[in-house]
Design a protein around this motif. Structure first.
Motif, PDB file in Angstrom:
ATOM      1  N   VAL A   1      37.385  59.349 -20.040  1.00 31.19           N
ATOM      2  CA  VAL A   1      37.205  60.281 -18.763  1.00 31.19           C
ATOM      3  C   VAL A   1      35.622  60.618 -18.734  1.00 31.19           C
ATOM      4  O   VAL A   1      35.024  61.070 -19.794  1.00 31.19           O
ATOM      5  N   ARG A   2      35.535  61.151 -17.504  1.00 26.40           N
ATOM      6  CA  ARG A   2      34.349  61.654 -17.197  1.00 26.40           C
ATOM      7  C   ARG A   2      34.315  62.994 -17.813  1.00 26.40           C
ATOM      8  O   ARG A   2      35.190  63.904 -17.549  1.00 26.40           O
ATOM      9  N   LYS A   3      32.974  63.852 -18.114  1.00 25.57           N
ATOM     10  CA  LYS A   3      33.256  65.196 -18.332  1.00 25.57           C
ATOM     11  C   LYS A   3      33.078  66.015 -17.011  1.00 25.57           C
ATOM     12  O   LYS A   3      32.426  65.415 -16.349  1.00 25.57           O
TER      13      LYS A   3
ATOM     14  N   HIS B   1      38.319  61.053  -9.334  1.00 27.35           N
ATOM     15  CA  HIS B   1      38.882  61.418 -10.255  1.00 27.35           C
ATOM     16  C   HIS B   1      38.189  61.201 -11.527  1.00 27.35           C
ATOM     17  O   HIS B   1      37.031  60.632 -11.600  1.00 27.35           O
ATOM     18  N   HIS B   2      38.672  61.779 -12.839  1.00 29.52           N
ATOM     19  CA  HIS B   2      37.692  61.640 -13.975  1.00 29.52           C
ATOM     20  C   HIS B   2      38.031  60.163 -14.672  1.00 29.52           C
ATOM     21  O   HIS B   2      37.129  59.929 -15.991  1.00 29.52           O
ATOM     22  N   LEU B   3      39.006  59.531 -14.577  1.00 27.56           N
ATOM     23  CA  LEU B   3      39.458  58.377 -15.272  1.00 27.56           C
ATOM     24  C   LEU B   3      38.238  57.414 -15.292  1.00 27.56           C
ATOM     25  O   LEU B   3      37.944  56.842 -14.120  1.00 27.56           O
ATOM     26  N   ILE B   4      37.879  56.646 -16.443  1.00 26.82           N
ATOM     27  CA  ILE B   4      36.871  55.659 -16.658  1.00 26.82           C
ATOM     28  C   ILE B   4      37.740  54.443 -17.107  1.00 26.82           C
ATOM     29  O   ILE B   4      37.512  53.454 -16.480  1.00 26.82           O
TER      30      ILE B   4
ATOM     31  N   ASP C   1      28.841  61.168 -24.120  1.00 26.45           N
ATOM     32  CA  ASP C   1      28.726  60.847 -22.705  1.00 26.45           C
ATOM     33  C   ASP C   1      29.885  60.962 -21.948  1.00 26.45           C
ATOM     34  O   ASP C   1      30.032  60.860 -20.789  1.00 26.45           O
ATOM     35  N   CYS C   2      31.069  60.904 -22.976  1.00 29.90           N
ATOM     36  CA  CYS C   2      32.333  60.908 -21.884  1.00 29.90           C
ATOM     37  C   CYS C   2      33.617  61.478 -23.171  1.00 29.90           C
ATOM     38  O   CYS C   2      32.902  61.956 -24.241  1.00 29.90           O
ATOM     39  N   LEU C   3      34.755  61.713 -22.593  1.00 33.58           N
ATOM     40  CA  LEU C   3      35.733  62.290 -23.400  1.00 33.58           C
ATOM     41  C   LEU C   3      36.874  61.456 -23.801  1.00 33.58           C
ATOM     42  O   LEU C   3      37.056  60.382 -22.651  1.00 33.58           O
ATOM     43  N   LEU C   4      37.441  61.585 -24.789  1.00 36.77           N
ATOM     44  CA  LEU C   4      38.637  60.692 -25.098  1.00 36.77           C
ATOM     45  C   LEU C   4      39.787  61.506 -25.239  1.00 36.77           C
ATOM     46  O   LEU C   4      39.856  62.517 -25.971  1.00 36.77           O
ATOM     47  N   ILE C   5      40.879  61.110 -24.487  1.00 35.24           N
ATOM     48  CA  ILE C   5      41.965  61.838 -24.162  1.00 35.24           C
ATOM     49  C   ILE C   5      43.361  61.300 -24.762  1.00 35.24           C
ATOM     50  O   ILE C   5      43.165  59.958 -24.436  1.00 35.24           O
ATOM     51  N   VAL C   6      43.840  61.753 -26.113  1.00 32.53           N
ATOM     52  CA  VAL C   6      44.642  61.068 -26.749  1.00 32.53           C
ATOM     53  C   VAL C   6      46.318  61.746 -26.462  1.00 32.53           C
ATOM     54  O   VAL C   6      46.258  63.014 -26.439  1.00 32.53           O
TER      55      VAL C   6
END
Length: 316
Positions: free
Chosen positions: A123-125, A96-99, A39-44
């Motif tokens: 972040v949101r997709k 913006h996309h940051l959750i 349901d979302c993305l994890l950006i490392v």
């Protein structure tokens, strides 16, 4: 059961995080590892560093955490209305996309999360717009080269007689195509209009200029000049949103206002030490790049930190 850390993370001898292998679907960019959590993305944000379209074998310790902190700094300014407030007044608030920057429990249940702390964004997709939205407030880099060659940048004509790093009368929007490999290509806005339509292209242009102008005012109060930057946007629930990292030394040129002098190259808070060392080395740019010397790694890390500290001084 947690996967052993040595199978999940790879560090270099300086302690830079070069690689992550979390047990989720992944795509890898030059600096960031992006995981699909459903349901979302994890950006490392790793400590990898690239130059001349190559990922270098050496990292810059702490770089990924610094990039994440700086992006959050700017996204928080959006949430407060300090950036993009004019858009909200006009009825099209900037999103913006940051959750969150907290490691999700579903990740913590699977791996040791200590190496992730401070360097992740949930972040949101979004469907990524296939253009870099570049805004230039000063004449440097590829813009300076284009101006010397033709007197214009991406079809935007500029007055004659401008100097290197001179501030432009007003910021200009110069989009670039997003290349899967090699360099992004600077293009006139007509190319964006042809591909995306006039309404969307104009929204990207006006939004990018507003975000840059608002951010430049915030930075100026801290004695930092934002010479230029590139934004990325995506479409989520039918609306354009600001995505990716934003206003970091990897996507922007930051200069110290008290050192600024047009007519010459400026001291930037970015990877200039790396570029210069590679240019002066025996590397042919057609083979794998060499490891960076310890002093170049240390100087580059210090330059990144200095820019972040100047920008965020007194804002805690």
């Amino acid at each position: 059961m947690n996967t052993p850390s040595q199978e999940v993370y790879r560090f270099d001898s300086a302690g830079s995080l070069l690689q992550t292998s979390l047990p989720f679907p992944r795509r890898q960019g030059k600096v960031r590892d992006v995981y699909d959590l459903g349901d979302c993305l994890l950006i490392v944000s790793t400590d990898r560093i690239s130059a001349f379209d190559y990922i270098l074998p050496s990292g810059i310790p702490g770089k990924g955490a610094l990039l994440t902190t700086m992006s959050q700094f700017w996204f928080d300014a959006v949430d407060r209305g300090e950036i993009g407030g004019r858009l909200a007044t006009a009825g099209t608030p900037l999103q913006h996309h940051l959750i969150s920057t907290d490691v999700p429990k579903r990740v913590a249940d699977r791996v040791d999360t200590e190496p992730l702390e401070g360097r992740i964004m949930v972040v949101r997709k979004a469907e990524v717009v296939p253009f870099e939205c570049v805004v230039r407030g000063y004449l440097e880099g590829s813009g300076w080269q284009a101006y010397q060659d033709s007197g214009e940048i991406c079809g935007v004509a500029l007055p004659p007689g401008l100097q290197q790093c001179e501030q432009l009368a007003s910021p200009i929007f110069t989009p670039a195509t997003k290349a899967e490999e090699g360099h992004d290509e600077n293009v006139p806005i007509d190319v964006m209009i042809e591909q995306l339509g006039l309404e969307t292209a104009e929204q990207l242009r006006s939004t990018s200029l507003i975000v840059y102008e608002d951010a430049a005012q915030i930075a100026a109060r801290q004695g930092v000049l934002i010479a230029d930057t590139k934004f990325e946007f995506g479409v989520c629930d039918g609306k354009l949103i600001l995505i990716d990292e934003v206003l970091t030394p990897d996507s922007s040129r930051f200069w110290a206002a008290d050192e600024y002098e047009p007519g010459r190259a400026q001291r930037s808070f970015d990877k200039q030490f790396v570029r210069e060392w590679l240019q002066n080395s025996q590397w042919d740019r057609n083979s794998p790049p060499p490891p960076l010397p310890e002093d170049i790694v240390a100087k580059t890390a210090a330059r990144y930190r200095e820019g972040a500290e100047r920008l965020q001084a007194g804002t805690a």
